[in-house]
Write an enzyme that holds these catalytic residues in place. Structure first.
Site, PDB file in Angstrom:
ATOM      1  CB  SER A   1     -82.140 -50.956 -68.157  1.00  9.57           C
ATOM      2  OG  SER A   1     -81.700 -52.071 -67.443  1.00  9.57           O
TER       3      SER A   1
ATOM      4  CG  ASP B   1     -77.928 -53.888 -72.729  1.00 10.72           C
ATOM      5  OD1 ASP B   1     -78.898 -54.633 -72.937  1.00 10.72           O
ATOM      6  OD2 ASP B   1     -77.972 -52.920 -71.955  1.00 10.72           O
TER       7      ASP B   1
ATOM      8  CG  HIS C   1     -82.281 -54.294 -72.114  1.00 12.52           C
ATOM      9  ND1 HIS C   1     -81.040 -53.796 -71.748  1.00 12.52           N
ATOM     10  CD2 HIS C   1     -83.112 -54.024 -71.081  1.00 12.52           C
ATOM     11  CE1 HIS C   1     -81.128 -53.249 -70.547  1.00 12.52           C
ATOM     12  NE2 HIS C   1     -82.375 -53.373 -70.118  1.00 12.52           N
TER      13      HIS C   1
END
Length: 278
Positions: A222, A17, A49
């Site tokens: 996600s 990520d 994220h």
């Protein structure tokens, strides 16, 4: 690469990520950090994220008195930064990260690989390379969990490596239709029905990097993916003998049909409690 002494009895999860911020909810469970973007040694996340994804898997909820705990708060993570501050990355760096897992996974007790990352632009040599890369690790016994991508809802919109026949591909149950209907849909170019399951993905609250408050809301497949990865980590803590194929079959048996086509919802809605009680 930075390393820390592992604590607890949790399962190891590799997270590919944007990196990870050493949030209060992670304690000392960031077992390894490898930066394929900036080659920095200490854990960081210049996007947010990756920290959000990690929180959904292994956050203890310490900063929220348990309100925003992840699914497997005893698990630990090897975080591989493959995306920059804008959330962009290259297939080359993802492939490097997959090789890192192949070479180091056993040392860090990694059983699960969470990939909330996907390609854009249809079937290409790069997407095929990603699919081959995750399938190689699947064949070695890792449970690979990938996002269906946010390119939906048109047929054939599942991104690679989620388009792999073998891995577990997760869509978003609340982003299937309407103006927010972005969850990737099958079939794949190889006529494989995808995703495999769907989980909530709209305005999910999880850990945030320093300077953005302790927690923040994000949306997309996600966010759905690590909820499944975390539940699998919790299952493997209790039943470490399970194979990746057995885990995938338990997902199928425990999913709840939402009434959508198989290429929209997969087997149906992921239900953590049902999955863990099978």
């Amino acid at each position: 690469m930075s390393e820390k002494v592992l604590t607890g009895k949790g399962v190891g999860v590799a997270i590919l990520d944007t990196g990870i911020f050493p949030h209060i909810d992670f304690d000392s469970r960031i077992a390894a950090f490898c930066d394929f973007i900036g080659q920095r040694k200490r854990p960081y996340d210049d996007n947010g994220h990756g920290t959000h994804v990690a929180g959904l898997i292994m956050g203890s909820g310490k900063g929220s008195k348990g309100r925003y705990a992840g699914a497997a708060p005893q698990s630990h993570a090897a975080v591989l930064k493959v995306l920059d501050r804008h959330g962009n990355g290259s297939v080359r760096d993802v492939m490097k990260a997959l090789r890192w897992v192949k070479e180091n996974g056993t040392s860090y007790g990694i059983r699960i690989i969470n990939i909330s990352v996907g390609t854009i632009g249809g079937v290409t040599a790069n997407s095929r390379q990603l699919v081959d890369g995750v399938e190689e690790l699947w064949d070695e016994g890792y449970v690979v969990v990938t996002a269906a991508g946010n390119m939906g809802p048109a047929p054939g919109s599942v991104t690679a490596p989620g388009s792999s026949r073998k891995v577990i591909t997760v869509g978003s149950s609340d982003l299937l239709e309407g103006a927010g209907g972005i969850s990737g849909s099958g079939p794949t170019s190889d006529c494989v029905c995808k995703p495999d399951v769907v989980a909530p993905g709209a305005r999910i609250i999880s850990c945030a990097p320093k300077g953005r408050g302790l927690y923040a809301a994000k949306s997309g497949t996600s966010m759905s993916t690590p909820q499944v990865s975390g539940a699998i980590a919790l299952l493997l803590e209790r039943e470490p003998q399970l194979t990746n194929v057995e885990v995938k079959m338990l997902l199928r048996e425990s999913a709840v049909d939402l009434g959508y086509h198989r290429n929209r919802q997969g087997w149906g809605l992921f239900r953590k409690e049902k999955f863990l009680s099978m």
